[in-house]
Design a protein around this motif. Structure first.
Motif, PDB file in Angstrom:
ATOM      1  N   LEU A  45       0.808  -1.226   0.000  1.00 21.06           N
ATOM      2  CA  LEU A  45       0.000   0.000   0.000  1.00 21.06           C
ATOM      3  C   LEU A  45       0.838   1.272   0.000  1.00 21.06           C
ATOM      4  CD1 LEU A  45      -2.650  -1.222   2.569  1.00 21.06           C
ATOM      5  CD2 LEU A  45      -2.964  -0.978   0.109  1.00 21.06           C
ATOM      6  N   LYS A  46       2.140   1.156   0.302  1.00 18.29           N
ATOM      7  CA  LYS A  46       3.093   2.270   0.252  1.00 18.29           C
ATOM      8  C   LYS A  46       2.744   3.419   1.196  1.00 18.29           C
ATOM      9  CE  LYS A  46       4.634   1.122  -4.385  1.00 18.29           C
ATOM     10  NZ  LYS A  46       4.196  -0.222  -4.213  1.00 18.29           N
ATOM     11  N   SER A  47       2.041   3.124   2.280  1.00 18.82           N
ATOM     12  CA  SER A  47       1.677   4.161   3.235  1.00 18.82           C
ATOM     13  C   SER A  47       1.449   3.532   4.610  1.00 18.82           C
ATOM     14  CB  SER A  47       0.404   4.876   2.782  1.00 18.82           C
ATOM     15  OG  SER A  47      -0.152   5.614   3.830  1.00 18.82           O
ATOM     16  N   GLU A  48       1.995   4.188   5.630  1.00 20.06           N
ATOM     17  CA  GLU A  48       1.829   3.669   6.990  1.00 20.06           C
ATOM     18  C   GLU A  48       0.375   3.795   7.453  1.00 20.06           C
ATOM     19  OE1 GLU A  48       4.371   4.674  10.794  1.00 20.06           O
ATOM     20  OE2 GLU A  48       5.641   4.413   9.028  1.00 20.06           O
ATOM     21  N   VAL A  49      -0.279   4.883   7.059  1.00 21.28           N
ATOM     22  CA  VAL A  49      -1.680   5.108   7.457  1.00 21.28           C
ATOM     23  C   VAL A  49      -2.572   4.008   6.870  1.00 21.28           C
ATOM     24  CG1 VAL A  49      -3.631   6.684   7.270  1.00 21.28           C
ATOM     25  CG2 VAL A  49      -1.355   7.585   7.660  1.00 21.28           C
ATOM     26  N   LEU A  50      -2.370   3.686   5.585  1.00 24.15           N
ATOM     27  CA  LEU A  50      -3.177   2.646   4.950  1.00 24.15           C
ATOM     28  C   LEU A  50      -2.888   1.275   5.560  1.00 24.15           C
ATOM     29  CD1 LEU A  50      -3.049   3.750   1.206  1.00 24.15           C
ATOM     30  CD2 LEU A  50      -4.811   4.196   2.903  1.00 24.15           C
ATOM     31  N   GLU A  51      -1.643   1.055   6.001  1.00 23.29           N
ATOM     32  CA  GLU A  51      -1.309  -0.201   6.678  1.00 23.29           C
ATOM     33  C   GLU A  51      -2.072  -0.312   8.001  1.00 23.29           C
ATOM     34  OE1 GLU A  51       2.587  -2.701   8.213  1.00 23.29           O
ATOM     35  OE2 GLU A  51       2.614  -0.529   8.332  1.00 23.29           O
ATOM     36  N   ILE A  52      -2.152   0.782   8.749  1.00 22.66           N
ATOM     37  CA  ILE A  52      -2.885   0.793  10.021  1.00 22.66           C
ATOM     38  C   ILE A  52      -4.362   0.509   9.772  1.00 22.66           C
ATOM     39  CG2 ILE A  52      -3.631   2.271  11.937  1.00 22.66           C
ATOM     40  CD1 ILE A  52      -0.829   3.664  11.644  1.00 22.66           C
ATOM     41  N   ILE A  53      -4.927   1.134   8.717  1.00 21.49           N
ATOM     42  CA  ILE A  53      -6.334   0.908   8.360  1.00 21.49           C
ATOM     43  C   ILE A  53      -6.576  -0.569   8.061  1.00 21.49           C
ATOM     44  CG2 ILE A  53      -8.016   1.308   6.511  1.00 21.49           C
ATOM     45  CD1 ILE A  53      -6.958   4.198   6.383  1.00 21.49           C
ATOM     46  N   THR A  54      -5.671  -1.169   7.298  1.00 18.92           N
ATOM     47  CA  THR A  54      -5.830  -2.562   6.881  1.00 18.92           C
ATOM     48  C   THR A  54      -5.673  -3.528   8.053  1.00 18.92           C
ATOM     49  OG1 THR A  54      -4.918  -1.918   4.752  1.00 18.92           O
ATOM     50  CG2 THR A  54      -5.067  -4.251   5.184  1.00 18.92           C
ATOM     51  N   ASN A  55      -4.772  -3.218   8.986  1.00 19.39           N
ATOM     52  CA  ASN A  55      -4.521  -4.107  10.123  1.00 19.39           C
ATOM     53  C   ASN A  55      -5.499  -3.921  11.278  1.00 19.39           C
ATOM     54  OD1 ASN A  55      -2.354  -5.791   9.372  1.00 19.39           O
ATOM     55  ND2 ASN A  55      -0.927  -4.080   9.616  1.00 19.39           N
ATOM     56  N   LEU A  56      -6.380  -2.931  11.198  1.00 19.07           N
ATOM     57  CA  LEU A  56      -7.297  -2.624  12.297  1.00 19.07           C
ATOM     58  C   LEU A  56      -8.151  -3.812  12.765  1.00 19.07           C
ATOM     59  CD1 LEU A  56      -7.835  -0.171  14.050  1.00 19.07           C
ATOM     60  CD2 LEU A  56      -9.662   0.473  12.509  1.00 19.07           C
ATOM     61  N   PRO A  57      -8.718  -4.635  11.858  1.00 19.77           N
ATOM     62  CA  PRO A  57      -9.503  -5.779  12.344  1.00 19.77           C
ATOM     63  C   PRO A  57      -8.689  -6.751  13.209  1.00 19.77           C
ATOM     64  CG  PRO A  57      -9.920  -5.414  10.021  1.00 19.77           C
ATOM     65  CD  PRO A  57      -8.803  -4.503  10.401  1.00 19.77           C
ATOM     66  N   PHE A  58      -7.409  -6.954  12.866  1.00 15.05           N
ATOM     67  CA  PHE A  58      -6.550  -7.837  13.668  1.00 15.05           C
ATOM     68  C   PHE A  58      -6.241  -7.201  15.016  1.00 15.05           C
ATOM     69  CE2 PHE A  58      -5.091  -9.264   9.335  1.00 15.05           C
ATOM     70  CZ  PHE A  58      -5.707 -10.505   9.396  1.00 15.05           C
ATOM     71  N   THR A  59      -5.983  -5.888  15.028  1.00 11.55           N
ATOM     72  CA  THR A  59      -5.655  -5.178  16.267  1.00 11.55           C
ATOM     73  C   THR A  59      -6.830  -5.201  17.245  1.00 11.55           C
ATOM     74  OG1 THR A  59      -4.326  -3.702  14.890  1.00 11.55           O
ATOM     75  CG2 THR A  59      -4.704  -3.018  17.156  1.00 11.55           C
TER      76      THR A  59
END
Length: 136
Positions: A45-59
């Motif tokens: 995704l080339k972005s830390e913010v988008l990575e956080i969005i994507t990992n939110l269900p696991f978190t």
């Protein structure tokens, strides 16, 4: 794609024009997107913010690095794909364990974002913008 294991959890996510088909398999956190392996979502995704969005269900469900992720993503841009991945992962986690519904619902991760680009109308420059008015 995901036929190597006998236990696979599936979820479809959509956002704008992006579609993500997500397969979760109990494992160590391997990420495969469009048949290419990535160390993390940030590399795709080339972005830390988008990575956080994507990992939110696991978190939210405390299942970080408990699943190998196999997904096919197409359409849209990177932000739409990140939203589609988020919804797909949340739905796949729901197939894994129905008890995760309340934390996912509390963080609004099971709701499909219905906003789409409005179509262009004839006689207009864009969806709503009119040509400049000329008096003479």
């Amino acid at each position: 794609m995901a036929s190597t294991s006998n236990i696979v959890f599936y979820g479809t996510g959509r956002r704008k024009t992006a579609v993500a088909r997500v397969y979760l398999k109990p494992g160590s956190g391997k990420i495969v997107i469009n048949e290419k392996e990535y160390p993390s979502f940030k590399d795709y995704l080339k972005s830390e913010v988008l990575e956080i969005i994507t990992n939110l269900p696991f978190t939210v469900t405390n299942t970080v690095n408990q699943f190998d992720i196999f997904c096919r993503v197409n359409g849209g841009g990177l932000e739409g794909q990140a939203g589609a991945l988020q919804l797909g992962i949340a739905r796949a986690l729901l197939n894994f364990n129905e008890n995760l519904r309340s934390p996912l619902r509390a963080n609004n991760l099971l709701t499909r974002d219905p906003r789409m680009v409005e179509r262009k109308k004839y006689g207009k420059k864009k969806a709503r913008k009119s040509p400049q008015y000329s008096k003479r």
